[in-house]
Design a protein around this motif. Structure first.
Motif, short mmCIF file in Angstrom:
data_model
loop_
_atom_site.label_atom_id
_atom_site.label_comp_id
_atom_site.label_asym_id
_atom_site.label_seq_id
_atom_site.Cartn_x
_atom_site.Cartn_y
_atom_site.Cartn_z
N TYR A 91 1.54 -1.02 -0.09
CA TYR A 91 0.34 -0.19 0.37
C TYR A 91 1.00 1.24 0.12
O TYR A 91 2.06 1.64 0.53
N SER A 92 0.49 1.78 -0.31
CA SER A 92 1.18 3.43 -0.63
C SER A 92 -0.21 4.62 -0.93
O SER A 92 -0.38 4.58 -1.68
N GLN A 93 0.27 5.49 -1.04
CA GLN A 93 -0.32 6.62 -0.63
C GLN A 93 0.30 8.19 -1.03
O GLN A 93 1.79 8.66 0.05
N ASN A 94 0.44 8.79 -1.99
CA ASN A 94 1.42 10.65 -1.72
C ASN A 94 0.32 11.71 -1.55
O ASN A 94 -1.15 11.23 -2.75
N ASP A 95 0.40 12.92 -0.86
CA ASP A 95 -0.95 13.47 -0.40
C ASP A 95 0.25 14.81 -1.00
O ASP A 95 1.51 15.53 -0.17
N THR A 96 -1.10 15.64 -1.94
CA THR A 96 0.08 17.04 -2.40
C THR A 96 -1.01 18.03 -2.40
O THR A 96 -1.68 17.90 -2.77
N PHE A 97 0.04 18.76 -2.27
CA PHE A 97 -0.65 20.17 -1.66
C PHE A 97 -0.50 21.67 -2.09
O PHE A 97 0.84 21.07 -1.65
N ARG A 98 -0.67 22.20 -3.13
CA ARG A 98 -0.11 22.89 -3.86
C ARG A 98 -1.05 24.75 -4.26
O ARG A 98 -2.41 24.19 -4.12
N LEU A 99 -0.19 26.06 -3.31
CA LEU A 99 -0.99 27.07 -3.83
C LEU A 99 0.07 27.56 -5.05
O LEU A 99 1.04 27.76 -4.79
N LEU A 100 -1.12 28.56 -5.96
CA LEU A 100 -0.14 28.67 -7.16
C LEU A 100 -1.00 30.16 -6.82
O LEU A 100 -1.87 30.34 -6.95
#
Length: 177
Positions: A91-100
């Motif tokens: 199991y693998s998870q990737n969470d990304t938050f980006r503000l432009l």
């Protein structure tokens, strides 16, 4: 500063943003019996990016945070002197938050961006793999060996702000002699 795409940058020698990273990786294994071994790995990574770049008449501010984690657990076994098998779950998870934020030049910290956008992206992978291999029979020239196996894999990807939610499932089998 000789590159066309960075000649107007405030600091053309800094092409990569300032980053703070924290990571941990753990690996372990244990023999349960003489024929069966349990093994596993786990990881966690957190990366924060703070970037302010100016290219031409536009300034991009892109603070971002990325968090990845996952684990694999499996069993290896020997069936006989020449046969072994393995069952592995991942199991693998990737969470990304980006503000432009997009600004026009001349840029000043008090300017209001003309466009602001954010992304919350999550991707997940779940997989189950199995395989077995060993000697099928003996010929005069040597052993004839085979390997067989299969995999189930589910992947999901979503971007919350854009209501994008995509899943797919893959099934695979293989054999070789």
């Amino acid at each position: 500063e000789d590159r066309s795409f960075t000649k107007d940058a405030e600091d053309p020698t800094t092409l990569l943003p300032k980053q703070t990273r924290h990571s941990v990786f753990v690996k372990s294994g244990q023999n349960i019996t003489e024929q069966v071994k349990l093994f596993g790995t786990a990881f966690y990574s957190n990366r924060e990016i703070e970037q302010s770049q100016r290219f031409g008449s536009t300034v991009f501010l892109t603070p971002a945070q990325n968090e990845q984690y996952g684990a694999t657990i499996g069993l290896q076994t020997t069936f006989s002197d020449s046969w072994q098998g393995e069952l592995v779950g991942t199991y693998s998870q990737n969470d990304t938050f980006r503000l432009l934020k997009f600004f026009t030049a001349p840029f000043a910290p008090t300017n209001t961006p003309f466009l602001e956008d954010e992304d919350n992206v999550t991707s997940k992978v779940t997989a189950l793999d199995t395989k077995a291999d060993g000697t099928l029979f003996q010929l005069e020239g040597g052993e004839v060996k085979i390997a067989i196996g299969g995999q189930y894999r589910k992947e999901s990807f979503n971007i919350l702000e854009r209501f994008i939610d995509s899943d797919r499932e893959n099934y695979a089998i293989f054999g070789e002699a």
